[in-house]
Design a protein around this motif. Structure first.
Motif, PDB file in Angstrom:
ATOM      1  N   SER A  75       0.807  -1.220   0.000  1.00 18.33           N
ATOM      2  CA  SER A  75       0.000   0.000   0.000  1.00 18.33           C
ATOM      3  C   SER A  75       0.840   1.270   0.000  1.00 18.33           C
ATOM      4  O   SER A  75       1.955   1.306   0.506  1.00 18.33           O
ATOM      5  CB  SER A  75      -0.897  -0.049   1.236  1.00 18.33           C
ATOM      6  OG  SER A  75      -1.227   1.233   1.689  1.00 18.33           O
ATOM      7  N   SER A  76       0.249   2.346  -0.567  1.00 16.92           N
ATOM      8  CA  SER A  76       0.957   3.619  -0.662  1.00 16.92           C
ATOM      9  C   SER A  76       0.889   4.413   0.635  1.00 16.92           C
ATOM     10  O   SER A  76       1.435   5.494   0.724  1.00 16.92           O
ATOM     11  CB  SER A  76       0.342   4.454  -1.787  1.00 16.92           C
ATOM     12  OG  SER A  76      -0.996   4.779  -1.448  1.00 16.92           O
ATOM     13  N   ARG A  77       0.218   3.892   1.651  1.00 15.77           N
ATOM     14  CA  ARG A  77      -0.063   4.664   2.867  1.00 15.77           C
ATOM     15  C   ARG A  77       1.182   5.328   3.463  1.00 15.77           C
ATOM     16  O   ARG A  77       2.117   4.679   3.887  1.00 15.77           O
ATOM     17  CB  ARG A  77      -0.742   3.758   3.902  1.00 15.77           C
ATOM     18  CG  ARG A  77       0.056   2.540   4.274  1.00 15.77           C
ATOM     19  CD  ARG A  77      -0.750   1.566   5.135  1.00 15.77           C
ATOM     20  NE  ARG A  77      -1.776   0.890   4.352  1.00 15.77           N
ATOM     21  CZ  ARG A  77      -2.363  -0.240   4.731  1.00 15.77           C
ATOM     22  NH1 ARG A  77      -2.054  -0.816   5.868  1.00 15.77           N
ATOM     23  NH2 ARG A  77      -3.280  -0.795   3.964  1.00 15.77           N
ATOM     24  N   GLU A  78       1.153   6.660   3.490  1.00 13.11           N
ATOM     25  CA  GLU A  78       2.261   7.398   4.086  1.00 13.11           C
ATOM     26  C   GLU A  78       2.240   7.238   5.603  1.00 13.11           C
ATOM     27  O   GLU A  78       3.218   7.528   6.285  1.00 13.11           O
ATOM     28  CB  GLU A  78       2.144   8.883   3.693  1.00 13.11           C
ATOM     29  CG  GLU A  78       3.415   9.674   3.878  1.00 13.11           C
ATOM     30  CD  GLU A  78       3.405  10.968   3.075  1.00 13.11           C
ATOM     31  OE1 GLU A  78       3.239  10.895   1.838  1.00 13.11           O
ATOM     32  OE2 GLU A  78       3.541  12.033   3.681  1.00 13.11           O
ATOM     33  N   ILE A 100       7.301   3.445  -3.643  1.00 13.82           N
ATOM     34  CA  ILE A 100       6.415   4.461  -3.057  1.00 13.82           C
ATOM     35  C   ILE A 100       6.858   4.747  -1.622  1.00 13.82           C
ATOM     36  O   ILE A 100       6.907   5.892  -1.186  1.00 13.82           O
ATOM     37  CB  ILE A 100       4.931   4.021  -3.086  1.00 13.82           C
ATOM     38  CG1 ILE A 100       4.485   3.750  -4.525  1.00 13.82           C
ATOM     39  CG2 ILE A 100       4.045   5.094  -2.465  1.00 13.82           C
ATOM     40  CD1 ILE A 100       3.019   3.329  -4.662  1.00 13.82           C
TER      41      ILE A 100
ATOM     42  N   THR B  37      -6.348   8.623   2.397  1.00 16.21           N
ATOM     43  CA  THR B  37      -5.017   9.212   2.255  1.00 16.21           C
ATOM     44  C   THR B  37      -5.062  10.716   1.998  1.00 16.21           C
ATOM     45  O   THR B  37      -4.047  11.325   1.698  1.00 16.21           O
ATOM     46  CB  THR B  37      -4.259   8.539   1.095  1.00 16.21           C
ATOM     47  OG1 THR B  37      -5.070   8.615  -0.072  1.00 16.21           O
ATOM     48  CG2 THR B  37      -3.949   7.095   1.394  1.00 16.21           C
ATOM     49  N   ASP B 129      -3.230   5.984  -3.658  1.00 21.82           N
ATOM     50  CA  ASP B 129      -3.602   4.586  -3.530  1.00 21.82           C
ATOM     51  C   ASP B 129      -2.735   3.794  -4.490  1.00 21.82           C
ATOM     52  O   ASP B 129      -2.649   4.133  -5.669  1.00 21.82           O
ATOM     53  CB  ASP B 129      -5.077   4.402  -3.899  1.00 21.82           C
ATOM     54  CG  ASP B 129      -5.546   3.009  -3.567  1.00 21.82           C
ATOM     55  OD1 ASP B 129      -6.211   2.842  -2.536  1.00 21.82           O
ATOM     56  OD2 ASP B 129      -5.213   2.074  -4.328  1.00 21.82           O
ATOM     57  N   SER B 130      -2.111   2.741  -3.989  1.00 20.93           N
ATOM     58  CA  SER B 130      -1.133   2.040  -4.816  1.00 20.93           C
ATOM     59  C   SER B 130      -1.760   1.379  -6.045  1.00 20.93           C
ATOM     60  O   SER B 130      -1.097   1.173  -7.043  1.00 20.93           O
ATOM     61  CB  SER B 130      -0.371   1.022  -3.984  1.00 20.93           C
ATOM     62  OG  SER B 130      -1.262   0.110  -3.400  1.00 20.93           O
ATOM     63  N   GLY B 144       0.412   5.366  -8.099  1.00 18.78           N
ATOM     64  CA  GLY B 144      -0.005   5.499  -6.712  1.00 18.78           C
ATOM     65  C   GLY B 144       0.967   6.420  -6.004  1.00 18.78           C
ATOM     66  O   GLY B 144       2.170   6.349  -6.239  1.00 18.78           O
ATOM     67  N   ILE B 145       0.443   7.311  -5.177  1.00 20.61           N
ATOM     68  CA  ILE B 145       1.320   8.279  -4.516  1.00 20.61           C
ATOM     69  C   ILE B 145       1.001   8.351  -3.027  1.00 20.61           C
ATOM     70  O   ILE B 145      -0.058   7.895  -2.585  1.00 20.61           O
ATOM     71  CB  ILE B 145       1.174   9.695  -5.148  1.00 20.61           C
ATOM     72  CG1 ILE B 145      -0.280  10.175  -5.084  1.00 20.61           C
ATOM     73  CG2 ILE B 145       1.683   9.691  -6.583  1.00 20.61           C
ATOM     74  CD1 ILE B 145      -0.478  11.588  -5.642  1.00 20.61           C
ATOM     75  N   GLY B 146       1.908   8.928  -2.255  1.00 21.19           N
ATOM     76  CA  GLY B 146       1.698   9.096  -0.819  1.00 21.19           C
ATOM     77  C   GLY B 146       0.986  10.408  -0.523  1.00 21.19           C
ATOM     78  O   GLY B 146       0.756  11.226  -1.426  1.00 21.19           O
ATOM     79  N   THR B 147       0.656  10.601   0.742  1.00 29.44           N
ATOM     80  CA  THR B 147      -0.146  11.770   1.111  1.00 29.44           C
ATOM     81  C   THR B 147       0.581  13.090   0.862  1.00 29.44           C
ATOM     82  O   THR B 147      -0.039  14.080   0.461  1.00 29.44           O
ATOM     83  CB  THR B 147      -0.588  11.644   2.575  1.00 29.44           C
ATOM     84  OG1 THR B 147      -1.402  10.481   2.684  1.00 29.44           O
ATOM     85  CG2 THR B 147      -1.387  12.846   3.027  1.00 29.44           C
ATOM     86  N   ARG B 230       6.130   0.657 -10.346  1.00 27.85           N
ATOM     87  CA  ARG B 230       5.479   1.934 -10.129  1.00 27.85           C
ATOM     88  C   ARG B 230       4.191   2.017 -10.938  1.00 27.85           C
ATOM     89  O   ARG B 230       3.239   2.679 -10.541  1.00 27.85           O
ATOM     90  CB  ARG B 230       6.392   3.102 -10.546  1.00 27.85           C
ATOM     91  CG  ARG B 230       7.372   3.593  -9.528  1.00 27.85           C
ATOM     92  CD  ARG B 230       6.820   3.799  -8.119  1.00 27.85           C
ATOM     93  NE  ARG B 230       5.690   4.702  -7.935  1.00 27.85           N
ATOM     94  CZ  ARG B 230       5.775   6.003  -7.692  1.00 27.85           C
ATOM     95  NH1 ARG B 230       6.937   6.578  -7.639  1.00 27.85           N
ATOM     96  NH2 ARG B 230       4.700   6.721  -7.482  1.00 27.85           N
ATOM     97  N   ARG B 431      -4.375  -8.516  -2.371  1.00 27.80           N
ATOM     98  CA  ARG B 431      -3.337  -8.627  -1.334  1.00 27.80           C
ATOM     99  C   ARG B 431      -3.686  -9.693  -0.313  1.00 27.80           C
ATOM    100  O   ARG B 431      -4.795  -9.723   0.216  1.00 27.80           O
ATOM    101  CB  ARG B 431      -3.136  -7.287  -0.622  1.00 27.80           C
ATOM    102  CG  ARG B 431      -2.419  -6.327  -1.521  1.00 27.80           C
ATOM    103  CD  ARG B 431      -1.803  -5.160  -0.799  1.00 27.80           C
ATOM    104  NE  ARG B 431      -1.024  -4.425  -1.766  1.00 27.80           N
ATOM    105  CZ  ARG B 431      -1.073  -3.106  -1.926  1.00 27.80           C
ATOM    106  NH1 ARG B 431      -1.829  -2.367  -1.132  1.00 27.80           N
ATOM    107  NH2 ARG B 431      -0.336  -2.532  -2.849  1.00 27.80           N
ATOM    108  N   ARG B 436      -4.573  -8.530   6.342  1.00 28.62           N
ATOM    109  CA  ARG B 436      -5.121  -7.593   5.363  1.00 28.62           C
ATOM    110  C   ARG B 436      -6.653  -7.570   5.399  1.00 28.62           C
ATOM    111  O   ARG B 436      -7.286  -6.524   5.299  1.00 28.62           O
ATOM    112  CB  ARG B 436      -4.631  -7.997   3.967  1.00 28.62           C
ATOM    113  CG  ARG B 436      -5.317  -7.297   2.807  1.00 28.62           C
ATOM    114  CD  ARG B 436      -4.763  -5.918   2.590  1.00 28.62           C
ATOM    115  NE  ARG B 436      -5.396  -5.261   1.451  1.00 28.62           N
ATOM    116  CZ  ARG B 436      -5.078  -4.047   1.040  1.00 28.62           C
ATOM    117  NH1 ARG B 436      -4.150  -3.357   1.669  1.00 28.62           N
ATOM    118  NH2 ARG B 436      -5.679  -3.515   0.011  1.00 28.62           N
TER     119      ARG B 436
END
Ligand code: SF4
Lengths: 223, 484
Positions: A75-78, A100, B37, B129-130, B144-147, B230, B431, B436
């Motif tokens: 997951s991308s969760r920061e 990520i 996020t 979101d990945s 997908g990116i982070g906050t 990515r 996943r 999960r």
């Protein structure tokens, strides 16, 4: 963002590969709307086991996490980065990071230092034979020192520069505002816009109702 | 200069080229937002006194926390309710379009973009979101990116990005009956590993990929992140154009023609070079299932649970030992003998109309195994409406399954749909990490067809296990599969 040039702190050996972000912070903790206060969530499932490394007093105050390869996958969760930072970690060492996670770390001032797996093994040995040993991570020279182990680590030049200077990305980008505006003028006009909204006619969505089968949490349904 | 698909889309979005190792600044065409996020990103904007640069390129939906039952009632879980309310407040404050629970366009963010026709070839698409990689099925570069990056895109509509490496994943040949796009991607991940795609944009190509529908292509691209990549991409073609034509946000008239003309240029040139190439033959594939706790720990269903003592690599052996213990499996046991408690059909991987249709074809007129609970959860409210229009809901209910409202549901443990500790599922999601689907839950990732067959038999099964009278989703008999 806080500047980072060198850090010395207790190393924590986490002998696991493929540590995914669901392990670093399980989904139930993602419901918070704040950016801090995630320390209790870090490795929440694993921390319930008494033998887990962070439950051992010698490592409890650790700030340099030394993990197996493929750290931060999934997951991308920061929130994973926030939880590590809130717990007190400043550096994570691993032979491979998920992209990520690495990106998120760089934005938050957590150093993701990529060290060859054979050096990770040597550091693990030191940390396990002498729990509480400190690790020094020097971003200027890109080296990790742990007792007699000295290893080079990799971090890309740009992230290194931003960490050393403590620079906020958004501020940096906004210096190029005129270029963004100029680019916008060249975009094809048919590229989609979310506004004004277009959609199929709205239809009432009926709420699904429970089917009468309940599963009590804490039990399995099969004997 | 010859270029790959990914490179072409990249070049087309450079606002400012980075020098001395600095990243390129890329323009973002579409930014999708959900409740989990984004709150900290909006908070960051507020603290810095910034606005959203392009609300008209931004779209929000509610999916991760939303219940799939009783959606007309207030959300019972207070923290989930707060998070969703926070998104609604932020959308109102910053002028962003939002599709909330109960709205016909609500659903999992990676279904909503494509079904509205917002996801198009050649775009840059991002979301916190990945599984944003899903949108790559249209030939978009979707990340997908982070906050922190969400905040960056909200404020500037751009992202500083370091160029990726490119990997060609070629799948030739024809899929055997009973195998699906899910089996293609599970096999790819088992081949290159969960870290194999790190630093890469994968381009899926070859005749087996070309033959896939848009829904099936989305399944493949969705799980690119499970190989560590990515992004994943598929060059747009007639299948893509046909899917998009007439969608609410698709270009019309002369714009459509101009768009298609441009989209046709979005393919890797014949003499383009990739940094890495991988090849697979679809005809070798069988239905795949995962036995472990990462998506790379998968095997053909005809296989057995691995025996850790036989694994040479120490790290892999340890990880297999831990996974087998967590999963409560016996080394060497046939995968087909594994009994499950729950079958989950849904998620942004396999909760689309085509997935539901193929499940319905198999379960029609049958009853589920008594020991199993079956959840069917459409990816979006529109998918639910479509399925109901086709009568699929009745088929599921007659089968003994639960027919739910749209959302992420049991894909992750953020909403009420969770596994109990020790409970085992066959799940069409992406996943199988520890916990999960709920703390202590055990997940086997499968295709919709395997999920359906498993729901019928109660143990991990393929269509072929159902006996000689079974028909394939396209209506043809599957008698020739009996050897599987
Ligand atoms: S369905 Fe699962 S993978 Fe997809 S967006 Fe929702 S939680 Fe993420």
């Amino acid at each position: 963002m806080e500047k980072f040039s060198q850090h010395t702190g207790v190393g924590v050996p986490l002998r696991r590969g493929n540590v995914d972000t669901d392990q670093i912070i399980p989904a139930v903790y993602l419901k918070r709307v704040t950016r801090t206060g995630f320390e209790d969530a870090l490795f929440a499932a694993w921390r319930s086991a008494p033998e887990f490394v962070l439950n051992q007093p010698a490592y409890a105050a650790g700030s340099v996490l030394v993990a197996g390869p493929d750290f931060g996958t999934g997951s991308s969760r920061e929130h994973a980065v926030w939880a590590l930072k809130d717990y007190g970690f400043r550096v994570v060492i691993s032979a491979r990071f998920a992209d990520i996670f690495r990106g998120n770390s760089g934005k938050q001032g957590l150093l993701a230092a990529q060290v060859a797996q054979e050096d990770v093994e040597l550091i693990w040995k030191v940390l396990e034979t002498r729990p509480g040993t400190e690790v020094t991570v020097d971003l200027v020279s890109r080296t990790v020192m742990c007792d007699d182990v000295v290893a080079a680590f990799h971090v890309d030049d740009y992230t290194r520069w931003r960490l050393l200077e403590g620079i906020d990305d958004i501020g940096l980008t906004l210096q190029h505002e005129p270029e963004i505006t100029a680019f916008e003028a060249t975009r094809d006009h048919w590229r989609p816009r979310t506004l004004p909204a277009r959609h199929l006619p709205s239809v009432e969505i009926k709420a699904a109702r429970p089917a009468g089968v309940t599963v009590e949490l804490g039990t399995t349904r099969r004997s | 200069m010859a270029g790959t698909l990914a490179e072409k889309v990249w070049e087309n979005h450079i606002v400012r080229r980075g020098t001395d190792g600095a990243p390129d600044l890329l323009y973002i065409d579409l930014h999708l937002v959900h409740e989990v996020t984004s709150p900290q990103a909006f908070e960051g904007l507020r603290l810095a006194g910034r606005t959203v640069r392009r609300p008209d390129l931004t779209l929000a939906t509610e999916d991760h926390n939303t219940p799939t039952l009783d959606i007309d009632l207030p959300i019972a879980d207070v923290t989930s309710r707060t998070q969703i309310q926070t998104l609604r407040n932020n959308a109102a404050e910053f002028g962003i379009r939002i599709h909330s629970l109960g709205d016909a366009d609500q659903g999992i963010v990676h279904q909503v973009g494509p079904q509205l026709g917002l996801t198009m070839p050649g775009l840059t698409v991002v979301c916190g979101d990945s599984h944003t990689s899903t949108h790559g099925a249209f030939g978009a570069l979707a990340l997908g990116i982070g906050t922190s990056e969400v905040e960056h895109v909200l404020a500037t509509q751009t992202l500083p990005l370091v160029p990726f490496k490119t990997m060609a994943v070629t799948v030739d040949g024809e899929l055997p009956a009973g195998a699906t796009s899910k089996d293609i991607i599970l096999a790819i991940i088992a081949t290159i590993g969960t870290g194999g795609g790190q630093g890469y944009v994968l381009e899926y190509r070859g005749e087996a990929i070309r033959a896939l529908s848009m829904e099936a292509r989305m399944t493949v691209c969705n799980m690119s992140i499970e190989a560590g990549a990515r992004a994943g991409m598929i060059a747009p073609d007639e299948t893509t154009f046909a899917y998009l034509k007439g969608r609410p946000h698709a270009p019309e008239g002369a714009d459509w023609d101009a768009a298609v003309e441009y989209w046709r240029t979005l393919r890797s040139d014949d003499d383009a070079t990739f940094d890495t190439e991988v090849a697979l033959h679809a005809s070798d594939l069988e239905p795949f299932v995962t036995w472990g706790t990462n998506p790379g720990q998968g095997l053909p269903l005809s296989g057995r649970v691995p025996v850790p003592a036989e694994i040479a690599d120490e790290n892999e052996r340890q990880s297999a030992e831990r996974a087998i213990e967590y999963m409560g499996l016996t080394p060497g046991a046939p995968l087909r003998d594994i009994a499950v408690d729950t079958v989950f059909i849904g998620s942004c991987t396999n909760g689309r109309i085509e997935d539901l249709r193929s499940v319905a074809k198999l379960v029609k007129g049958r009853t589920k195994a008594e020991s199993v609970r079956v959840l069917v959860v459409p990816a979006s409210a529109r998918v639910r409406l479509q399925a109901e229009a086709e009568g699929l809901d009745t088929i599921f209910l007659d089968f003994g399954a639960e027919w739910r409202n749209a959302g992420c549901s049991m894909c992750l443990g953020m909403n009420p749909d969770q596994l109990a500790p020790g409970e085992r599922s066959a799940s069409t999601s992406n996943r199988n990490f520890e916990g999960r689907q709920g703390k202590g839950g055990r997940t086997h990732l499968v295709s919709p067809l395997v999920a359906a067959a498993t729901a019928i038999r109660g143990t991990l099964s393929s269509v072929a296990d159902l006996g000689p009278d079974v028909v394939a989703p396209d209506g043809s008999p599957l008698t020739d599969l009996q050897t599987a």
